[in-house]
Design a protein around this motif. Sequence first.
Motif, short mmCIF file in Angstrom:
data_model
loop_
_atom_site.label_atom_id
_atom_site.label_comp_id
_atom_site.label_asym_id
_atom_site.label_seq_id
_atom_site.Cartn_x
_atom_site.Cartn_y
_atom_site.Cartn_z
N SER A 76 -2.63 -4.35 -9.85
CA SER A 76 -3.13 -3.14 -9.22
C SER A 76 -4.53 -3.44 -8.72
CB SER A 76 -3.16 -2.01 -10.26
OG SER A 76 -3.69 -0.85 -9.69
N GLN A 95 4.75 1.49 -8.04
CA GLN A 95 4.40 0.67 -9.21
C GLN A 95 5.64 0.37 -10.05
OE1 GLN A 95 1.03 2.03 -11.46
NE2 GLN A 95 1.57 0.79 -13.23
N HIS A 138 3.15 8.51 -3.71
CA HIS A 138 4.24 7.58 -4.07
C HIS A 138 3.75 6.39 -4.89
CE1 HIS A 138 7.30 9.56 -1.62
NE2 HIS A 138 6.34 9.77 -0.73
N GLU A 139 2.52 6.45 -5.37
CA GLU A 139 1.93 5.33 -6.10
C GLU A 139 2.74 4.97 -7.35
OE1 GLU A 139 -1.28 7.56 -3.90
OE2 GLU A 139 0.34 8.16 -5.26
N ASP A 140 3.13 5.97 -8.14
CA ASP A 140 3.87 5.69 -9.38
C ASP A 140 5.24 5.08 -9.10
OD1 ASP A 140 1.80 6.57 -10.98
OD2 ASP A 140 2.66 8.56 -11.30
N ILE A 176 0.86 -1.18 0.00
CA ILE A 176 0.00 0.00 0.00
C ILE A 176 0.90 1.23 0.00
CG2 ILE A 176 -1.80 1.26 1.22
CD1 ILE A 176 -2.59 -1.46 2.50
N ALA A 177 0.78 2.02 -1.07
CA ALA A 177 1.64 3.18 -1.25
C ALA A 177 1.21 4.34 -0.36
CB ALA A 177 1.61 3.64 -2.70
N PRO A 215 -7.07 2.35 -4.93
CA PRO A 215 -5.93 2.98 -5.62
C PRO A 215 -4.70 3.02 -4.72
CG PRO A 215 -7.94 4.26 -5.93
CD PRO A 215 -8.25 3.20 -4.90
N GLY A 216 -3.54 2.75 -5.33
CA GLY A 216 -2.29 2.76 -4.57
C GLY A 216 -2.00 1.45 -3.87
N THR A 217 -2.87 0.46 -4.05
CA THR A 217 -2.66 -0.87 -3.46
C THR A 217 -2.30 -1.84 -4.57
OG1 THR A 217 -4.19 -0.44 -1.65
CG2 THR A 217 -3.72 -2.74 -2.14
#
Length: 107
Positions: free
Chosen positions: A54, A31, A26-28, A21-22, A59-61
């Motif tokens: 994804s 990934q 920091h999601e990108d 979990i971002a 989102p972000g997980t």
Amino acid sequence: MPHPLPTRQEAAEVWLMPVFIAKAGHEDNLQKALHALQKLSRNDPGCLEYTVFSDGQRPGTFVLFEGWARKEDLEAHNKEDHVKKFVKGVEPLLAVPFAVTPLTPLT
């Protein structure tokens, strides 16, 4: 002709589902780090499956589905430089430490 019985190696397969979990923003980077880890880890001996997903509802997980022919293959994978670098480098990108769930196929 009857189906052959599973071999010892098939019975020794190891399946895992780590979840990452971002932190917001920091999601990108997470990934990209997971994609690089996926690419390298698929070449590790004994790798049966190594795919990052994804989570479409969170989102972000990201969920990693990985399978290894033997416990020893997983142990060797975890000692690889690319895995150690990933684990250390990904810490600042995570909202919480990643969790690993062992999976057992139903027979």
